[in-house]
Design a protein around this motif. Structure first.
Motif, PDB file in Angstrom:
ATOM      1  N   LEU A  71     -29.439  -4.453   1.893  1.00 51.24           N
ATOM      2  CA  LEU A  71     -28.431  -3.911   0.985  1.00 51.24           C
ATOM      3  C   LEU A  71     -27.157  -4.756   1.014  1.00 51.24           C
ATOM      4  O   LEU A  71     -26.513  -4.961  -0.023  1.00 51.24           O
ATOM      5  N   ALA A  72     -26.797  -5.251   2.197  1.00 51.34           N
ATOM      6  CA  ALA A  72     -25.619  -6.113   2.308  1.00 51.34           C
ATOM      7  C   ALA A  72     -25.808  -7.394   1.509  1.00 51.34           C
ATOM      8  O   ALA A  72     -24.896  -7.840   0.789  1.00 51.34           O
ATOM      9  N   LEU A  73     -26.986  -7.996   1.629  1.00 47.31           N
ATOM     10  CA  LEU A  73     -27.256  -9.235   0.902  1.00 47.31           C
ATOM     11  C   LEU A  73     -27.184  -9.011  -0.600  1.00 47.31           C
ATOM     12  O   LEU A  73     -26.588  -9.819  -1.333  1.00 47.31           O
ATOM     13  N   GLU A  74     -27.736  -7.915  -1.061  1.00 49.21           N
ATOM     14  CA  GLU A  74     -27.697  -7.617  -2.491  1.00 49.21           C
ATOM     15  C   GLU A  74     -26.260  -7.473  -2.986  1.00 49.21           C
ATOM     16  O   GLU A  74     -25.882  -8.046  -4.018  1.00 49.21           O
ATOM     17  N   ALA A  75     -25.435  -6.740  -2.246  1.00 47.23           N
ATOM     18  CA  ALA A  75     -24.053  -6.510  -2.666  1.00 47.23           C
ATOM     19  C   ALA A  75     -23.244  -7.807  -2.657  1.00 47.23           C
ATOM     20  O   ALA A  75     -22.487  -8.098  -3.601  1.00 47.23           O
ATOM     21  N   LEU A  76     -23.401  -8.613  -1.614  1.00 47.16           N
ATOM     22  CA  LEU A  76     -22.610  -9.840  -1.502  1.00 47.16           C
ATOM     23  C   LEU A  76     -23.064 -10.895  -2.504  1.00 47.16           C
ATOM     24  O   LEU A  76     -22.232 -11.645  -3.051  1.00 47.16           O
ATOM     25  N   GLN A  77     -24.345 -10.974  -2.752  1.00 43.34           N
ATOM     26  CA  GLN A  77     -24.811 -11.911  -3.774  1.00 43.34           C
ATOM     27  C   GLN A  77     -24.302 -11.513  -5.158  1.00 43.34           C
ATOM     28  O   GLN A  77     -23.947 -12.375  -5.966  1.00 43.34           O
ATOM     29  N   ARG A  78     -24.260 -10.221  -5.434  1.00 40.35           N
ATOM     30  CA  ARG A  78     -23.700  -9.761  -6.707  1.00 40.35           C
ATOM     31  C   ARG A  78     -22.207 -10.078  -6.780  1.00 40.35           C
ATOM     32  O   ARG A  78     -21.684 -10.441  -7.845  1.00 40.35           O
ATOM     33  N   ALA A  79     -21.502  -9.980  -5.646  1.00 36.86           N
ATOM     34  CA  ALA A  79     -20.066 -10.265  -5.627  1.00 36.86           C
ATOM     35  C   ALA A  79     -19.779 -11.717  -5.973  1.00 36.86           C
ATOM     36  O   ALA A  79     -18.916 -12.018  -6.811  1.00 36.86           O
ATOM     37  N   VAL A  80     -20.509 -12.656  -5.347  1.00 37.67           N
ATOM     38  CA  VAL A  80     -20.243 -14.075  -5.607  1.00 37.67           C
ATOM     39  C   VAL A  80     -20.752 -14.486  -6.985  1.00 37.67           C
ATOM     40  O   VAL A  80     -20.196 -15.409  -7.597  1.00 37.67           O
ATOM     41  N   ALA A  81     -21.783 -13.805  -7.477  1.00 42.44           N
ATOM     42  CA  ALA A  81     -22.253 -14.095  -8.836  1.00 42.44           C
ATOM     43  C   ALA A  81     -21.238 -13.637  -9.870  1.00 42.44           C
ATOM     44  O   ALA A  81     -21.015 -14.301 -10.892  1.00 42.44           O
ATOM     45  N   SER A  82     -20.586 -12.497  -9.592  1.00 48.90           N
ATOM     46  CA  SER A  82     -19.590 -11.964 -10.524  1.00 48.90           C
ATOM     47  C   SER A  82     -18.292 -12.758 -10.485  1.00 48.90           C
ATOM     48  O   SER A  82     -17.611 -12.898 -11.502  1.00 48.90           O
ATOM     49  N   ALA A  83     -17.942 -13.284  -9.297  1.00 46.03           N
ATOM     50  CA  ALA A  83     -16.691 -14.032  -9.145  1.00 46.03           C
ATOM     51  C   ALA A  83     -16.951 -15.241  -8.253  1.00 46.03           C
ATOM     52  O   ALA A  83     -16.705 -15.198  -7.037  1.00 46.03           O
ATOM     53  N   PRO A  84     -17.462 -16.334  -8.814  1.00 47.75           N
ATOM     54  CA  PRO A  84     -17.825 -17.511  -8.011  1.00 47.75           C
ATOM     55  C   PRO A  84     -16.669 -18.107  -7.228  1.00 47.75           C
ATOM     56  O   PRO A  84     -16.900 -18.819  -6.239  1.00 47.75           O
ATOM     57  N   THR A  85     -15.423 -17.840  -7.629  1.00 47.81           N
ATOM     58  CA  THR A  85     -14.271 -18.398  -6.904  1.00 47.81           C
ATOM     59  C   THR A  85     -13.736 -17.442  -5.846  1.00 47.81           C
ATOM     60  O   THR A  85     -12.705 -17.725  -5.229  1.00 47.81           O
ATOM     61  N   TYR A  86     -14.409 -16.320  -5.630  1.00 46.76           N
ATOM     62  CA  TYR A  86     -13.963 -15.305  -4.669  1.00 46.76           C
ATOM     63  C   TYR A  86     -14.338 -15.775  -3.264  1.00 46.76           C
ATOM     64  O   TYR A  86     -15.417 -15.523  -2.758  1.00 46.76           O
ATOM     65  N   ALA A  87     -13.412 -16.468  -2.596  1.00 48.53           N
ATOM     66  CA  ALA A  87     -13.700 -17.150  -1.330  1.00 48.53           C
ATOM     67  C   ALA A  87     -14.139 -16.190  -0.235  1.00 48.53           C
ATOM     68  O   ALA A  87     -15.073 -16.476   0.530  1.00 48.53           O
ATOM     69  N   VAL A  88     -13.487 -15.056  -0.118  1.00 49.16           N
ATOM     70  CA  VAL A  88     -13.782 -14.112   0.964  1.00 49.16           C
ATOM     71  C   VAL A  88     -15.229 -13.643   0.905  1.00 49.16           C
ATOM     72  O   VAL A  88     -15.902 -13.502   1.937  1.00 49.16           O
ATOM     73  N   ALA A  89     -15.738 -13.411  -0.303  1.00 46.39           N
ATOM     74  CA  ALA A  89     -17.118 -12.954  -0.438  1.00 46.39           C
ATOM     75  C   ALA A  89     -18.098 -14.027   0.033  1.00 46.39           C
ATOM     76  O   ALA A  89     -19.133 -13.711   0.647  1.00 46.39           O
ATOM     77  N   HIS A  90     -17.794 -15.299  -0.233  1.00 51.10           N
ATOM     78  CA  HIS A  90     -18.647 -16.377   0.261  1.00 51.10           C
ATOM     79  C   HIS A  90     -18.658 -16.398   1.793  1.00 51.10           C
ATOM     80  O   HIS A  90     -19.714 -16.582   2.415  1.00 51.10           O
ATOM     81  N   ASN A  91     -17.491 -16.209   2.398  1.00 52.12           N
ATOM     82  CA  ASN A  91     -17.435 -16.180   3.861  1.00 52.12           C
ATOM     83  C   ASN A  91     -18.252 -15.019   4.414  1.00 52.12           C
ATOM     84  O   ASN A  91     -19.022 -15.175   5.371  1.00 52.12           O
ATOM     85  N   ASN A  92     -18.106 -13.838   3.821  1.00 50.76           N
ATOM     86  CA  ASN A  92     -18.835 -12.665   4.313  1.00 50.76           C
ATOM     87  C   ASN A  92     -20.342 -12.815   4.098  1.00 50.76           C
ATOM     88  O   ASN A  92     -21.140 -12.348   4.925  1.00 50.76           O
TER      89      ASN A  92
END
Length: 349
Positions: free
Chosen positions: A28-49
């Motif tokens: 579930l974590a992977l699904e949420a974080l992959q959706r986060a970086v797909a929605s905002a590719p420049t969102y640095a914190v999500a890439h780190n998480n």
């Protein structure tokens, strides 16, 4: 609710991914974080998480890519850079040139940036004669004044009213005073402090040093954490007649292990300071105010480290031990304590 209203809202998706990661729900974590970086590719914190999650699931190459992407979107992102260095140790031998170079490059850049952003370097520490023989018994040597310069410290050859060492004359007193004046005009000489311990000058008479060597330990892991079980040994076995121990605990939560360590420090007449709410600059100021001679950090590039404090060089000699399987890369750390298991004798590192 925010995600239900806007399924592409990156911030709540990131937060949800962090919650799932902490709960151990990796899918579930992977699904949420992959959706986060797909929605905002420049969102640095999500890439780190995302990198943290992938590291925890053993997908280290993918984790390194995520950390790199975070750094690309947010240069000098401290967490991502340090997570990247940690991740390298999982996939490459520690003595590989690229691993060493990555740590060294980070260390130089971090010291320069952190010091500039945190009020500049600390003022040079003022020395007294007793500082050079702290913890020794019957010592008959002191460091020459050129060695004082190599520590980047200022020789205090006035105001000796608080010196804990008996008054003695020095054979080359005139020469020493002349060199001392040079040291005062160049207090920031930047040379490896460890080299300064190699030159001595014999003094007349015998000295009975009264001041204890002050050894500080910095850790955020003084609880039921693997590091604390290793740290228990030195915190129990320093000779209290020769060494004063000060623990700077940045531990976010205390438990029975914390209390056990506190009791051991108290038993050797040491001091325990809770510093979790201090900034790294404030901690460096506290270490300097305590006149610590040797500062040992126990974390390296792992969570909640205080490497910013070490970058400010609050103690003349600084050491890293046990919490990280490699060099920190910081030029302000003089030694790393290791053994033949972590670093085989034939290593080329």
């Amino acid at each position: 609710r925010a995600i239900a209203i806007n399924p592409s809202f990156a911030q709540p998706l990131n937060n949800l991914g962090v919650v799932y990661t902490m709960q151990g729900q990796a899918r579930l974590a992977l699904e949420a974080l992959q959706r986060a970086v797909a929605s905002a590719p420049t969102y640095a914190v999500a890439h780190n998480n995302l990198g943290v999650l992938l590291r925890d699931t053993g997908d280290i190459p993918e984790a390194l890519e995520a950390y790199n992407e975070c750094a690309r979107q947010s240069p000098d992102h401290r967490n991502a850079e340090q997570n990247y260095l940690l991740g390298l140790n999982y996939v490459l031998p520690g003595e590989r040139t690229e691993v060493c170079a990555a740590h060294a490059d980070w260390g130089v850049r971090f010291v320069e940036t952190f010091v500039a952003q945190n009020g500049g370097p600390l003022p040079p520490r003022r020395l007294r004669e007793s500082d050079w023989r702290a913890g020794e018994r019957g010592a008959k040597a002191m460091l020459r004044s050129e060695s004082i310069r190599s520590f980047g410290l200022v020789d205090s050859d006035t105001d000796d009213s608080n010196s804990e060492t008996e008054d003695e004359s020095v054979d080359d007193d005139a020469e020493a005073k002349g060199e001392s004046n040079d040291a005062n005009t160049n207090p920031h000489t930047d040379t490896n402090g460890a080299d300064a311990l190699q030159k001595t000058v014999t003094k007349k008479g015998s000295a009975r040093t009264k001041r204890r060597l002050i050894v500080g330990y910095v850790t955020p892991d003084a609880y039921a954490h693997s590091v604390s079980y290793f740290a228990a040994a030195p915190l129990s076995h320093h000779d209290p007649s020769r060494v004063k121990v000060i623990v700077y605990s940045a531990t976010p939560r205390s438990d029975a292990q914390t209390q056990m360590l506190k009791d051991r420090v108290a038993a050797i007449d040491g001091t325990w300071r809770d510093v979790v709410n201090l900034s790294e600059r404030q901690l460096a100021d506290a270490v300097r105010a305590d006149a610590v001679d040797i500062l040992v950090e126990l974390t390296g590039h792992t969570a909640n480290n205080r490497l910013g404090t070490m970058a400010l060089k609050p103690a003349p000699v600084q050491v890293t031990w046990i919490g990280y399987p490699n060099s920190t890369g910081l030029p302000t750390i003089d030694y790393r304590v290791t053994d033949a298991v972590c670093d085989p004798v034939d290593t080329t590192q």
